[in-house]
Design an enzyme around this catalytic site. Structure first.
Site, mmCIF file in Angstrom:
data_model
loop_
_atom_site.group_PDB
_atom_site.id
_atom_site.type_symbol
_atom_site.label_atom_id
_atom_site.label_comp_id
_atom_site.label_asym_id
_atom_site.label_seq_id
_atom_site.Cartn_x
_atom_site.Cartn_y
_atom_site.Cartn_z
ATOM 1 N N GLU A 1 0.828 -1.201 0.000
ATOM 2 C CA GLU A 1 0.000 0.000 0.000
ATOM 3 C C GLU A 1 0.868 1.258 0.000
ATOM 4 O O GLU A 1 1.910 1.298 0.638
ATOM 5 C CB GLU A 1 -0.922 0.010 1.213
ATOM 6 C CG GLU A 1 -1.916 -1.134 1.256
ATOM 7 C CD GLU A 1 -2.966 -1.055 0.155
ATOM 8 O OE1 GLU A 1 -3.160 0.050 -0.416
ATOM 9 O OE2 GLU A 1 -3.592 -2.095 -0.139
ATOM 10 N N ARG B 1 -17.818 -1.292 5.971
ATOM 11 C CA ARG B 1 -18.935 -1.878 5.216
ATOM 12 C C ARG B 1 -19.603 -2.994 6.003
ATOM 13 O O ARG B 1 -20.809 -3.196 5.932
ATOM 14 C CB ARG B 1 -18.405 -2.405 3.871
ATOM 15 C CG ARG B 1 -19.447 -3.072 2.984
ATOM 16 C CD ARG B 1 -18.824 -3.576 1.698
ATOM 17 N NE ARG B 1 -17.712 -4.496 1.936
ATOM 18 C CZ ARG B 1 -17.869 -5.800 2.159
ATOM 19 N NH1 ARG B 1 -19.077 -6.351 2.207
ATOM 20 N NH2 ARG B 1 -16.801 -6.568 2.353
ATOM 21 N N CYS C 1 -7.549 -2.799 8.272
ATOM 22 C CA CYS C 1 -6.196 -2.740 7.703
ATOM 23 C C CYS C 1 -5.701 -1.298 7.641
ATOM 24 O O CYS C 1 -4.584 -0.987 8.077
ATOM 25 C CB CYS C 1 -6.177 -3.362 6.310
ATOM 26 S SG CYS C 1 -6.511 -5.142 6.280
ATOM 27 N N HIS D 1 -1.170 -5.892 1.415
ATOM 28 C CA HIS D 1 -2.374 -6.706 1.270
ATOM 29 C C HIS D 1 -2.071 -7.944 0.421
ATOM 30 O O HIS D 1 -1.327 -7.858 -0.560
ATOM 31 C CB HIS D 1 -3.492 -5.914 0.586
ATOM 32 C CG HIS D 1 -4.400 -5.223 1.550
ATOM 33 N ND1 HIS D 1 -4.574 -3.851 1.571
ATOM 34 C CD2 HIS D 1 -5.204 -5.717 2.531
ATOM 35 C CE1 HIS D 1 -5.437 -3.534 2.516
ATOM 36 N NE2 HIS D 1 -5.835 -4.643 3.119
#
Length: 203
Positions: free
Chosen positions: A78, A88, A141, A165
């Site tokens: 990232e 979510r 994360c 990831h």
């Protein structure tokens, strides 16, 4: 000298989390550097707390958190973490924050201090697909990545950190139309990335 590599507990109804399975595959030592491993809870707040407790106590020279990004086809270091929790789905403790700052009054974003491009090249050299990601999301994360980079901004001694990831492993997608990698490839790619970080801190 030591570095910390973390993976997450399973979440969202899954039985395993490939991030932790890959972290468990790492050797105890690479090029004379001790590899510390930690499974962290997939929970807002607690996840960052336990990692920062370790960092403040053990003072590693690098921290490499690893998490699952279902739907991706590559291992993805990232580039940036943003100062927002927005879930979510609930985390493993039932929390589901919406548009909540991770650190009140802190800067909007931090860039990874890991050698992202070199990590991608090393993962690809190991025969595993990799690419940069410009979004760590807004789930746990990103929460961990942001809190580590916020800490690293003022830590003494300093440390480098960011996030990686990994995709689903094949065992998770049996009978489903989802991209995945063999677990052995995820392990090999992660170790290649860790070796690059160690080379960076040794130079």
């Amino acid at each position: 000298m030591k570095i910390l590599v973390t993976g997450f507990a399973p979440f969202g109804g899954e039985d395993i989390n490939p991030s932790w399975e890959a972290v468990k595959c790492l050797p105890d030592e690479i090029d004379g550097v001790e590899i510390c491993r930690m499974e962290i809870p997939t929970e807002f707040g607690t996840s960052g707390d336990v990692v920062l407790d370790f960092v403040r106590r053990e003072k590693p020279c690098a921290v490499i958190p690893v998490g699952e990004a279902g739907g991706r086809k590559h291992i993805t270091p990232e580039r940036v973490a943003i100062n927002v929790d927005d879930a979510r789905i609930p985390d493993n403790s039932g929390q589901q924050p919406v548009d909540r700052p991770i650190v009140e009054g802190a800067r909007e974003a931090y860039f990874s201090t890991l050698p992202v491009r070199k990590m991608i090249a090393a993962i690809e050299d190991a025969g595993v697909p990799a690419q940069i990601s410009n979004s760590a999301g807004t789930y746990v994360c990103n929460h961990v990545m942001y809190r580590l980079l916020h800490e690293a901004n003022t830590a003494k001694p300093p440390f480098i950190t960011g996030f990686i990831h990994v995709p689903y492993c094949e065992e998770q997608v049996t009978g489903k139309n989802e991209p995945a990698l063999p677990m052995k490839d995820i392990c090999r790619g992660l170790e290649a990335a860790v070796r690059v970080v160690i080379k960076e801190i040794m130079e």
